[in-house]
Design a protein around this motif. Structure first.
Motif, PDB file in Angstrom:
ATOM      1  N   VAL A  54      -2.773  -0.719   6.533  1.00  0.00           N
ATOM      2  CA  VAL A  54      -2.735  -0.343   5.107  1.00  0.00           C
ATOM      3  C   VAL A  54      -1.717   0.763   4.858  1.00  0.00           C
ATOM      4  CG1 VAL A  54      -5.065  -1.135   4.610  1.00  0.00           C
ATOM      5  CG2 VAL A  54      -4.716   1.222   5.395  1.00  0.00           C
ATOM      6  N   ASN A  55      -0.732   0.883   5.759  1.00  0.00           N
ATOM      7  CA  ASN A  55       0.389   1.818   5.603  1.00  0.00           C
ATOM      8  C   ASN A  55      -0.048   3.282   5.708  1.00  0.00           C
ATOM      9  OD1 ASN A  55       3.144   2.220   5.410  1.00  0.00           O
ATOM     10  ND2 ASN A  55       3.171   2.230   3.173  1.00  0.00           N
ATOM     11  N   TRP A  56      -1.124   3.533   6.462  1.00  0.00           N
ATOM     12  CA  TRP A  56      -1.544   4.896   6.761  1.00  0.00           C
ATOM     13  C   TRP A  56      -1.051   5.242   8.159  1.00  0.00           C
ATOM     14  CZ3 TRP A  56      -7.382   5.275   4.934  1.00  0.00           C
ATOM     15  CH2 TRP A  56      -7.419   5.163   3.525  1.00  0.00           C
TER      16      TRP A  56
ATOM     17  N   PHE B 189       0.835  -1.196   0.000  1.00  0.00           N
ATOM     18  CA  PHE B 189       0.000   0.000   0.000  1.00  0.00           C
ATOM     19  C   PHE B 189       0.876   1.255   0.000  1.00  0.00           C
ATOM     20  CE2 PHE B 189      -2.615  -3.216   2.205  1.00  0.00           C
ATOM     21  CZ  PHE B 189      -3.727  -3.209   1.369  1.00  0.00           C
ATOM     22  N   ALA B 190       0.442   2.268  -0.726  1.00  0.00           N
ATOM     23  CA  ALA B 190       1.176   3.536  -0.749  1.00  0.00           C
ATOM     24  C   ALA B 190       1.132   4.189   0.626  1.00  0.00           C
ATOM     25  CB  ALA B 190       0.562   4.469  -1.791  1.00  0.00           C
ATOM     26  N   ALA B 191       2.270   4.665   1.086  1.00  0.00           N
ATOM     27  CA  ALA B 191       2.334   5.328   2.391  1.00  0.00           C
ATOM     28  C   ALA B 191       1.543   6.623   2.363  1.00  0.00           C
ATOM     29  CB  ALA B 191       3.786   5.601   2.757  1.00  0.00           C
ATOM     30  N   GLN B 192       0.773   6.843   3.408  1.00  0.00           N
ATOM     31  CA  GLN B 192      -0.007   8.068   3.538  1.00  0.00           C
ATOM     32  C   GLN B 192       0.077   8.556   4.976  1.00  0.00           C
ATOM     33  OE1 GLN B 192      -3.093   9.344   0.991  1.00  0.00           O
ATOM     34  NE2 GLN B 192      -0.997   9.187   0.219  1.00  0.00           N
TER      35      GLN B 192
ATOM     36  N   TYR C  24     -12.297  -3.496   4.622  1.00  0.00           N
ATOM     37  CA  TYR C  24     -12.800  -2.156   4.282  1.00  0.00           C
ATOM     38  C   TYR C  24     -11.644  -1.195   4.043  1.00  0.00           C
ATOM     39  CZ  TYR C  24     -14.887   2.455   5.345  1.00  0.00           C
ATOM     40  OH  TYR C  24     -15.275   3.783   5.333  1.00  0.00           O
ATOM     41  N   LEU C  25     -10.659  -1.208   4.924  1.00  0.00           N
ATOM     42  CA  LEU C  25      -9.509  -0.313   4.776  1.00  0.00           C
ATOM     43  C   LEU C  25      -8.664  -0.692   3.563  1.00  0.00           C
ATOM     44  CD1 LEU C  25      -8.384   0.147   8.495  1.00  0.00           C
ATOM     45  CD2 LEU C  25      -9.349   1.889   6.980  1.00  0.00           C
ATOM     46  N   MET C  26      -8.529  -1.980   3.303  1.00  0.00           N
ATOM     47  CA  MET C  26      -7.780  -2.407   2.123  1.00  0.00           C
ATOM     48  C   MET C  26      -8.425  -1.881   0.849  1.00  0.00           C
ATOM     49  SD  MET C  26      -6.826  -6.344   3.171  1.00  0.00           S
ATOM     50  CE  MET C  26      -6.209  -6.696   1.516  1.00  0.00           C
ATOM     51  N   GLN C  27      -9.751  -1.935   0.815  1.00  0.00           N
ATOM     52  CA  GLN C  27     -10.473  -1.440  -0.353  1.00  0.00           C
ATOM     53  C   GLN C  27     -10.268   0.050  -0.504  1.00  0.00           C
ATOM     54  OE1 GLN C  27     -14.790  -1.750  -0.191  1.00  0.00           O
ATOM     55  NE2 GLN C  27     -14.874  -2.122  -2.392  1.00  0.00           N
ATOM     56  N   ARG C  28     -10.337   0.801   0.604  1.00  0.00           N
ATOM     57  CA  ARG C  28     -10.155   2.253   0.565  1.00  0.00           C
ATOM     58  C   ARG C  28      -8.737   2.602   0.108  1.00  0.00           C
ATOM     59  NH1 ARG C  28     -14.158   5.261   3.558  1.00  0.00           N
ATOM     60  NH2 ARG C  28     -12.955   7.087   2.903  1.00  0.00           N
ATOM     61  N   ALA C  29      -7.758   1.891   0.655  1.00  0.00           N
ATOM     62  CA  ALA C  29      -6.365   2.192   0.309  1.00  0.00           C
ATOM     63  C   ALA C  29      -6.035   1.819  -1.120  1.00  0.00           C
ATOM     64  CB  ALA C  29      -5.436   1.448   1.275  1.00  0.00           C
ATOM     65  N   SER C  30      -6.628   0.734  -1.609  1.00  0.00           N
ATOM     66  CA  SER C  30      -6.364   0.304  -2.983  1.00  0.00           C
ATOM     67  C   SER C  30      -6.990   1.231  -4.002  1.00  0.00           C
ATOM     68  CB  SER C  30      -6.910  -1.119  -3.199  1.00  0.00           C
ATOM     69  OG  SER C  30      -6.237  -2.037  -2.347  1.00  0.00           O
ATOM     70  N   ALA C  31      -8.075   1.903  -3.594  1.00  0.00           N
ATOM     71  CA  ALA C  31      -8.770   2.805  -4.506  1.00  0.00           C
ATOM     72  C   ALA C  31      -8.156   4.200  -4.517  1.00  0.00           C
ATOM     73  CB  ALA C  31     -10.244   2.900  -4.124  1.00  0.00           C
ATOM     74  N   ALA C  32      -7.182   4.409  -3.677  1.00  0.00           N
ATOM     75  CA  ALA C  32      -6.569   5.753  -3.561  1.00  0.00           C
ATOM     76  C   ALA C  32      -5.872   6.151  -4.850  1.00  0.00           C
ATOM     77  CB  ALA C  32      -5.586   5.754  -2.399  1.00  0.00           C
TER      78      ALA C  32
ATOM     79  N   VAL D 269     -15.143  -9.043  16.392  1.00  0.00           N
ATOM     80  CA  VAL D 269     -15.396  -9.642  15.088  1.00  0.00           C
ATOM     81  C   VAL D 269     -15.361  -8.601  13.972  1.00  0.00           C
ATOM     82  CG1 VAL D 269     -17.920  -9.433  15.279  1.00  0.00           C
ATOM     83  CG2 VAL D 269     -16.931 -11.235  13.853  1.00  0.00           C
ATOM     84  N   ARG D 270     -15.664  -7.336  14.291  1.00  0.00           N
ATOM     85  CA  ARG D 270     -15.698  -6.283  13.277  1.00  0.00           C
ATOM     86  C   ARG D 270     -14.330  -6.054  12.632  1.00  0.00           C
ATOM     87  NH1 ARG D 270     -19.419  -2.266  11.948  1.00  0.00           N
ATOM     88  NH2 ARG D 270     -20.813  -3.733  12.995  1.00  0.00           N
ATOM     89  N   ALA D 271     -13.267  -6.411  13.328  1.00  0.00           N
ATOM     90  CA  ALA D 271     -11.929  -6.201  12.770  1.00  0.00           C
ATOM     91  C   ALA D 271     -11.736  -6.949  11.463  1.00  0.00           C
ATOM     92  CB  ALA D 271     -10.870  -6.635  13.784  1.00  0.00           C
ATOM     93  N   ILE D 272     -12.390  -8.089  11.315  1.00  0.00           N
ATOM     94  CA  ILE D 272     -12.217  -8.893  10.103  1.00  0.00           C
ATOM     95  C   ILE D 272     -12.724  -8.121   8.894  1.00  0.00           C
ATOM     96  CG2 ILE D 272     -12.837 -11.051   8.963  1.00  0.00           C
ATOM     97  CD1 ILE D 272     -13.189 -12.231  11.854  1.00  0.00           C
ATOM     98  N   ASP D 273     -13.934  -7.583   9.000  1.00  0.00           N
ATOM     99  CA  ASP D 273     -14.474  -6.772   7.911  1.00  0.00           C
ATOM    100  C   ASP D 273     -13.807  -5.405   7.853  1.00  0.00           C
ATOM    101  OD1 ASP D 273     -16.211  -8.742   7.084  1.00  0.00           O
ATOM    102  OD2 ASP D 273     -17.926  -7.973   8.194  1.00  0.00           O
ATOM    103  N   GLY D 274     -13.369  -4.900   9.004  1.00  0.00           N
ATOM    104  CA  GLY D 274     -12.743  -3.585   9.035  1.00  0.00           C
ATOM    105  C   GLY D 274     -11.452  -3.535   8.241  1.00  0.00           C
TER     106      GLY D 274
END
Length: 275
Positions: free
Chosen positions: A180-182, A150-153, A267-275, A259-264
């Motif tokens: 995700v390297n944020w 992931f790109a550093a942010q 979710y962050l991977m999707q956000r970071a990949s779409a950056a 349990v939310r961490a699994i989906d969380g």
């Protein structure tokens, strides 16, 4: 004597049977208890314990995470109370300890800490199989994230306004974002339970100007303050924010452990990949 599980306060808890009566004062852990198949044993929750929505509505409320109705808890005759070091007030917990036989203290600070959280509750409430299933799913998600570049942010994660408040790097939120390297700014450690874990600042304060200049992305969380698109648009129109990406983010996905961490993480991977 049965094997014991040790909580975040260093207290050992023995395994209990189906007769456990659980009151949870932690929204994300209430959700986890249901994921572990304990819905028949959860007898009380806070008004902020809103997931899973179709099931928690049948569980009596006992106030808020910091405004607990002690008499309401007493009336439910719980055998177990589940609390969190960040989310619940020590004085209230001590009042409840006077009549609740078992107080289970939690304090996850990183996504990996959810593995021990699953194991703790699984061991206490005889749900080891279900806990292992969740652990396997989280391990797979963490492994998937670790395999991405992931790109550093540098990010500013806003949780409040008037005053503006963000998160220190030793919080669970900051640790989730690092998956995700944020990296959160400012680069401060708040201490285990201190108010410094959620520092306040002002955009026009010269003291904060150096680290604010290094922010690439501003994330406006949906909780505890419910930021809206109007807040987002206002910051985008502020000339001081020129060149920074500003967006809303689902606070539950980032700050809820269990349990939310699994989906969380997904979710962050999707956000970071779409950056």
């Amino acid at each position: 004597m049965s094997a014991c599980a040790v909580d975040a306060a260093g207290v050992a808890h023995e395994k209990t049977g189906a007769g456990a009566r659980i009151v949870s004062l932690v929204p994300s852990i209430t959700e986890l208890l249901f994921a572990l198949g304990l819905e028949r044993q959860v007898v009380g929750r806070t008004g902020f314990c809103v997931h899973p929505r179709d099931k928690v509505r049948n569980v009596p409320k006992v106030g808020g995470t910091k405004a607990v109705k002690v008499d309401a808890v007493r009336a439910l005759r719980p055998t177990h109370l589940i609390v969190n070091i960040d989310e619940n007030e020590r004085d209230t917990v001590e009042q409840l300890r006077a009549f609740v036989p078992h107080v289970v203290v939690t304090h996850p600070l990183t996504p990996h800490d959810n593995l021990s959280l699953y194991a703790l509750l699984g061991a206490i409430f005889d749900r080891e199989h279900e806990a292992q299933r969740l652990a396997d799913a989280l391990q797979a998600r963490l492994h998937e994230a670790a395999g991405h570049a992931f790109a550093a942010q540098n990010v500013l994660y806003l949780i409040w306004r008037e005053p503006w408040m963000t998160v220190a790097r030793d919080t669970y939120i900051s640790a989730m974002l690092r998956v995700v390297n944020w990296q959160t700014l400012p680069d401060v450690q708040g201490g285990a339970t201190g108010a410094g874990r959620y520092p306040s600042f002002e955009f026009d304060d010269a003291e904060h100007a150096p680290w604010l200049a290094g922010v690439d992305r501003i994330l406006l969380s949906s909780e505890p303050y419910r930021f809206t698109q109007a807040h987002c648009d206002a910051l985008k129109s502020d000339p001081r924010m020129a060149g920074k990406r500003i967006e809303l983010i689902d606070g539950e996905m980032v700050s809820w452990y269990g349990v939310r961490a699994i989906d969380g993480i997904a979710y962050l991977m999707q956000r970071a990949s779409a950056a």
